[in-house]
Design a protein around this motif. Structure first.
Motif, PDB file in Angstrom:
ATOM      1  N   LEU A  69      45.271  29.527  41.278  1.00  0.00           N
ATOM      2  CA  LEU A  69      45.594  28.206  40.733  1.00  0.00           C
ATOM      3  C   LEU A  69      46.467  27.410  41.701  1.00  0.00           C
ATOM      4  O   LEU A  69      46.240  26.210  41.912  1.00  0.00           O
ATOM      5  N   CYS A 116      45.725  32.116  28.631  1.00  0.00           N
ATOM      6  CA  CYS A 116      44.535  32.912  28.931  1.00  0.00           C
ATOM      7  C   CYS A 116      44.794  34.413  28.948  1.00  0.00           C
ATOM      8  O   CYS A 116      43.876  35.193  29.162  1.00  0.00           O
ATOM      9  N   ASP A 121      47.278  28.540  32.043  1.00  0.00           N
ATOM     10  CA  ASP A 121      46.822  29.896  32.322  1.00  0.00           C
ATOM     11  C   ASP A 121      47.548  30.936  31.477  1.00  0.00           C
ATOM     12  O   ASP A 121      46.993  31.991  31.182  1.00  0.00           O
ATOM     13  N   HIS A 170      45.224  35.301  39.187  1.00  0.00           N
ATOM     14  CA  HIS A 170      44.866  33.939  38.771  1.00  0.00           C
ATOM     15  C   HIS A 170      45.951  32.926  39.126  1.00  0.00           C
ATOM     16  O   HIS A 170      45.636  31.790  39.505  1.00  0.00           O
ATOM     17  N   GLU A 219      49.585  26.372  35.523  1.00  0.00           N
ATOM     18  CA  GLU A 219      50.098  27.698  35.181  1.00  0.00           C
ATOM     19  C   GLU A 219      50.402  27.802  33.689  1.00  0.00           C
ATOM     20  O   GLU A 219      50.182  28.849  33.073  1.00  0.00           O
TER      21      GLU A 219
END
Length: 264
Positions: A171, A154, A151, A167, A148
């Motif tokens: 994940l 991102c 992420d 997402h 995480e």
């Protein structure tokens, strides 16, 4: 929905929609082919669109090892043979852009063009210096929390909350060993192509036209020097995040269709 046995006890889930010149859609790290739900209908209006869950991801098989971009590319070469698709334009996001680039280098007869969406390659030493700690986190006691944290890089302030949530949920549903193996294989393994200069050397072997879409101008400028085919194009959407194709799906489809039309 269809499944294909591609060898080595690996079964891939995929969808196959539309008719016309084939497109192969390949998702990124820790995601699955649902990532293309924003785009499939629009693309399938003029193309045969195959969207696949890579090994270790989504509804596909989860092997104990071999969850690497190179093995994923080999799986895709077998899948295309099973589907009777002699050649595709392969579209890959992030890790998926590594996978389709490997497919284009190792099986050039299968790939007539590439679309690389904020690719997971070309990292600088400064960025790569953090990767050993990242991999240790993925192999540690709280791998999904480590994933995480990756992420969060991102997205940005403009990323819709639904994309963040989408997402995060995927994940946390991922097998931890797949997250670790795939990330390591992308960036720190001996044959990894995700960090310069290994990226330069390997990607220069792509001979097909490439449309590369970046959120970072420096990265875009770097890749423009590697592209061999005169039909190749590099675009930067400054202000977008790593999830740029999900944040701006209509613009993404229009750009891809425009570029594909110029190849006809």
């Amino acid at each position: 929905m269809p499944y294909a046995d591609v060898g080595g006890d690996i079964r891939l889930f995929y969808t196959d929609d539309g008719e016309g010149p084939p497109l192969l859609l390949v998702h990124g790290w820790g995601a699955d082919s649902h990532q293309w739900s924003w785009h499939i209908d629009a693309l399938a209006a003029a193309h045969r669109v195959v969207a696949v869950d890579l090994r270790g991801h989504g509804y596909s098989s989860v092997p104990d090892d071999g969850n690497t971009p190179r093995m994923m590319a080999e799986d895709l070469s077998v899948l295309l043979g099973i589907l009777g698709v002699p050649q595709v334009v392969a579209v890959g996001h992030s890790m998926g852009a590594q996978v389709v680039s490997i497919l284009a280098v190792e099986h050039p007869e299968l790939v007539r063009g590439l679309v690389a969406v904020d690719p997971g390659y070309g990292m600088t030493d400064r960025v790569a210096s953090r990767f050993p700690k990242t991999i240790a986190g993925l192999r540690g006691e709280h791998p999904h929390a480590a994933a995480e944290r990756i992420d969060k890089w991102c997205t940005n302030a403009g990323t819709p909350p639904v994309i963040r949530r989408w997402h995060k949920r995927r994940l946390y549903g991922m097998p931890p060993h797949v997250l670790a193996q795939a990330f390591e294989a992308m960036f720190t393994a001996p044959d990894a192509i995700g960090v310069r200069p290994a990226s330069d050397d390997y990607l220069a072997r792509r001979r097909c036209p490439v449309l590369s879409i970046w959120s970072d101008q420096e990265q875009a400028s770097w890749e423009s020097g590697l592209l061999k085919d005169p039909a190749s194009k590099v675009v930067c959407w400054e202000g977008a995040s790593h999830r740029l194709h999900e944040e701006r799906p209509g613009e993404f489809v229009d750009l891809v269709e425009e570029w594909l039309g110029a190849q006809s």
